[in-house]
Scaffold this motif. Structure first.
Motif, mmCIF file in Angstrom:
data_model
loop_
_atom_site.group_PDB
_atom_site.id
_atom_site.type_symbol
_atom_site.label_atom_id
_atom_site.label_comp_id
_atom_site.label_asym_id
_atom_site.label_seq_id
_atom_site.Cartn_x
_atom_site.Cartn_y
_atom_site.Cartn_z
ATOM 1 N N VAL A 66 1.006 -1.184 -0.123
ATOM 2 C CA VAL A 66 -0.039 -0.173 -0.159
ATOM 3 C C VAL A 66 0.853 1.140 0.064
ATOM 4 N N SER A 67 0.279 2.251 -0.467
ATOM 5 C CA SER A 67 0.811 3.515 -0.174
ATOM 6 C C SER A 67 -0.351 4.520 -0.195
ATOM 7 N N ARG A 68 0.114 5.880 0.389
ATOM 8 C CA ARG A 68 -0.928 6.836 0.823
ATOM 9 C C ARG A 68 -0.423 8.239 0.444
ATOM 10 N N SER A 69 -0.692 8.656 -0.782
ATOM 11 C CA SER A 69 0.127 9.876 -1.144
ATOM 12 C C SER A 69 -0.992 11.062 -0.983
ATOM 13 N N THR A 70 -1.978 10.729 -0.856
ATOM 14 C CA THR A 70 -3.136 11.843 -0.577
ATOM 15 C C THR A 70 -3.982 11.121 0.482
ATOM 16 N N THR A 71 -4.927 12.193 1.183
ATOM 17 C CA THR A 71 -5.733 11.739 1.953
ATOM 18 C C THR A 71 -6.767 11.243 1.525
ATOM 19 N N GLU A 72 -7.288 11.190 0.258
ATOM 20 C CA GLU A 72 -8.544 10.701 -0.239
ATOM 21 C C GLU A 72 -8.044 9.239 -0.685
ATOM 22 N N ASP A 73 -7.077 8.969 -1.357
ATOM 23 C CA ASP A 73 -6.798 7.682 -1.988
ATOM 24 C C ASP A 73 -5.972 6.557 -1.038
ATOM 25 N N PHE A 74 -6.357 5.392 -1.073
ATOM 26 C CA PHE A 74 -5.555 4.471 -0.201
ATOM 27 C C PHE A 74 -5.797 3.096 -1.248
ATOM 28 N N PRO A 75 -4.850 2.967 -2.116
ATOM 29 C CA PRO A 75 -4.898 1.706 -3.068
ATOM 30 C C PRO A 75 -3.991 0.583 -2.531
ATOM 31 N N LEU A 76 -4.646 -0.513 -3.020
ATOM 32 C CA LEU A 76 -4.011 -1.810 -2.422
ATOM 33 C C LEU A 76 -3.373 -2.681 -3.576
ATOM 34 N N ARG A 77 -2.233 -2.785 -3.681
ATOM 35 C CA ARG A 77 -1.337 -3.824 -4.847
ATOM 36 C C ARG A 77 -1.274 -5.015 -4.256
ATOM 37 N N LEU A 78 -1.567 -5.955 -5.228
ATOM 38 C CA LEU A 78 -1.259 -7.345 -5.356
ATOM 39 C C LEU A 78 -0.149 -7.509 -6.539
ATOM 40 N N LEU A 79 0.943 -7.896 -5.734
ATOM 41 C CA LEU A 79 2.338 -7.859 -6.346
ATOM 42 C C LEU A 79 2.220 -9.034 -7.596
ATOM 43 N N SER A 80 2.047 -10.346 -6.946
ATOM 44 C CA SER A 80 1.865 -11.341 -7.680
ATOM 45 C C SER A 80 0.922 -12.501 -7.253
ATOM 46 N N ALA A 81 -0.424 -12.316 -7.872
ATOM 47 C CA ALA A 81 -1.398 -12.931 -7.063
ATOM 48 C C ALA A 81 -1.224 -14.268 -7.178
ATOM 49 N N ALA A 82 -2.171 -14.951 -5.902
ATOM 50 C CA ALA A 82 -2.094 -16.431 -5.648
ATOM 51 C C ALA A 82 -3.495 -16.775 -5.366
ATOM 52 N N PRO A 83 -3.890 -17.914 -5.622
ATOM 53 C CA PRO A 83 -5.182 -18.420 -5.398
ATOM 54 C C PRO A 83 -5.852 -18.259 -3.882
ATOM 55 N N SER A 84 -4.519 -18.191 -2.994
ATOM 56 C CA SER A 84 -5.233 -18.039 -1.524
ATOM 57 C C SER A 84 -5.624 -16.452 -1.462
ATOM 58 N N GLN A 85 -5.255 -15.786 -2.341
ATOM 59 C CA GLN A 85 -5.901 -13.994 -2.326
ATOM 60 C C GLN A 85 -7.139 -14.095 -3.033
ATOM 61 N N THR A 86 -7.783 -15.069 -3.416
ATOM 62 C CA THR A 86 -9.168 -15.041 -3.666
ATOM 63 C C THR A 86 -9.883 -14.741 -2.392
ATOM 64 N N SER A 87 -10.670 -13.645 -2.529
ATOM 65 C CA SER A 87 -11.407 -12.923 -1.401
ATOM 66 C C SER A 87 -12.045 -11.868 -1.820
ATOM 67 N N VAL A 88 -13.153 -11.245 -0.710
ATOM 68 C CA VAL A 88 -13.734 -10.168 -0.813
ATOM 69 C C VAL A 88 -13.056 -8.984 -0.015
ATOM 70 N N TYR A 89 -12.454 -8.036 -0.659
ATOM 71 C CA TYR A 89 -11.685 -6.973 -0.229
ATOM 72 C C TYR A 89 -12.412 -5.627 0.220
ATOM 73 N N PHE A 90 -12.411 -5.158 1.584
ATOM 74 C CA PHE A 90 -13.056 -4.107 1.859
ATOM 75 C C PHE A 90 -12.183 -2.758 2.389
ATOM 76 N N CYS A 91 -12.303 -1.637 1.821
ATOM 77 C CA CYS A 91 -11.690 -0.470 2.246
ATOM 78 C C CYS A 91 -12.583 0.401 3.447
ATOM 79 N N ALA A 92 -11.986 0.708 4.316
ATOM 80 C CA ALA A 92 -12.718 1.467 5.254
ATOM 81 C C ALA A 92 -12.017 2.838 5.899
#
Lengths: 115, 115
Positions: A66-92
């Motif tokens: 992750v990185s946080r360059s602004t107050t408004e945005d907070f992106p999540l990066r998957l570097l090399s996806a794996a089947p174990s990362q199958t999920s539902v992702y929530f931001c809060a």
């Protein structure tokens, strides 16, 4: 106010691919976080940020950046996806800790399938 | 470390009957306790919270919760359940000594209200 928005709503990846899940909020909240939801396990904290330029690891950070360059945005990066990362992702997001208002407001989620 | 237990995976109740969803917690310092509800394919919606003050907390949609410090519990209640209350309910905890606003969630309790 739109609140917390997330894109995309649904994504299919192949093992090894990378992608970025987007999260934005228009409530001027300092605190933002990413969770993943898996059946029977509730929500688990991946990474969080207490303000622009400041991030820290949660309970299950491996495989995510992750990185946080602004107050408004907070992106999540998957570097090399794996089947174990199958999920539902929530931001809060929420107001800063210590200001009495600790309620976190959640986005609608991104459903990720890794094949 | 902080933790939350929701001992029931599912609660079945007839419409019009009282509804109770159980939650116990463990946290360092003073607890900040939350209930969220999730409808199918939706994000989490905030129901109510306990930060300080009265042990009985009233929230949205007629829900209330009782904080019991000696039993470290925060059970969710509704006097008369509706079919539309059928959803997945999550209890969450943070603490006065918790870094940031990190929330720890229970595994969730599915509520099924039958007509």
């Amino acid at each position: 106010n739109a609140g917390v928005t997330q894109t995309p709503k649904f994504q299919v990846l192949k093992t090894g691919q990378s992608m970025t899940l987007q999260c934005a909020q228009d409530m001027n909240h300092e605190y933002m976080s990413w969770y993943r939801q898996d059946p029977g396990m509730g929500l688990r904290l991946i990474h969080y940020s207490v303000g622009a330029g400041i991030t820290d690891q949660g309970e299950v950070p491996n495989g995510y950046n992750v990185s946080r360059s602004t107050t408004e945005d907070f992106p999540l990066r998957l570097l090399s996806a794996a089947p174990s990362q199958t999920s539902v992702y929530f931001c809060a997001s929420s107001y800063p800790p210590g200001e009495g208002e600790k309620t976190q407001y959640f986005g609608p989620g991104t459903r990720l399938l890794v094949l | 470390a902080q933790s939350v237990a929701q001992p029931e995976d599912q609660v079945n109740v007839a419409e019009g009957n009282p509804l109770t969803v159980k939650c116990t917690y463990s946290v360092s310092g003073n607890p900040y306790l939350f209930w969220y509800v999730q409808y199918p394919n939706r994000g989490l919606q905030f129901l109510l919270k306990y930060i300080t003050g009265d042990n009985l907390v009233k929230g949205s949609y007629g829900f209330e919760a009782e904080f019991n410090k000696s039993q470290t519990s925060f059970h969710l209640k509704k006097p008369s359940a509706l079919v539309s209350d059928s959803a997945l309910y999550f209890c969450a905890v943070s603490g006065s000594m918790t870094a940031g606003n990190k929330l720890t969630f229970g595994g969730g309790t599915r509520v099924l209200v039958k007509p």
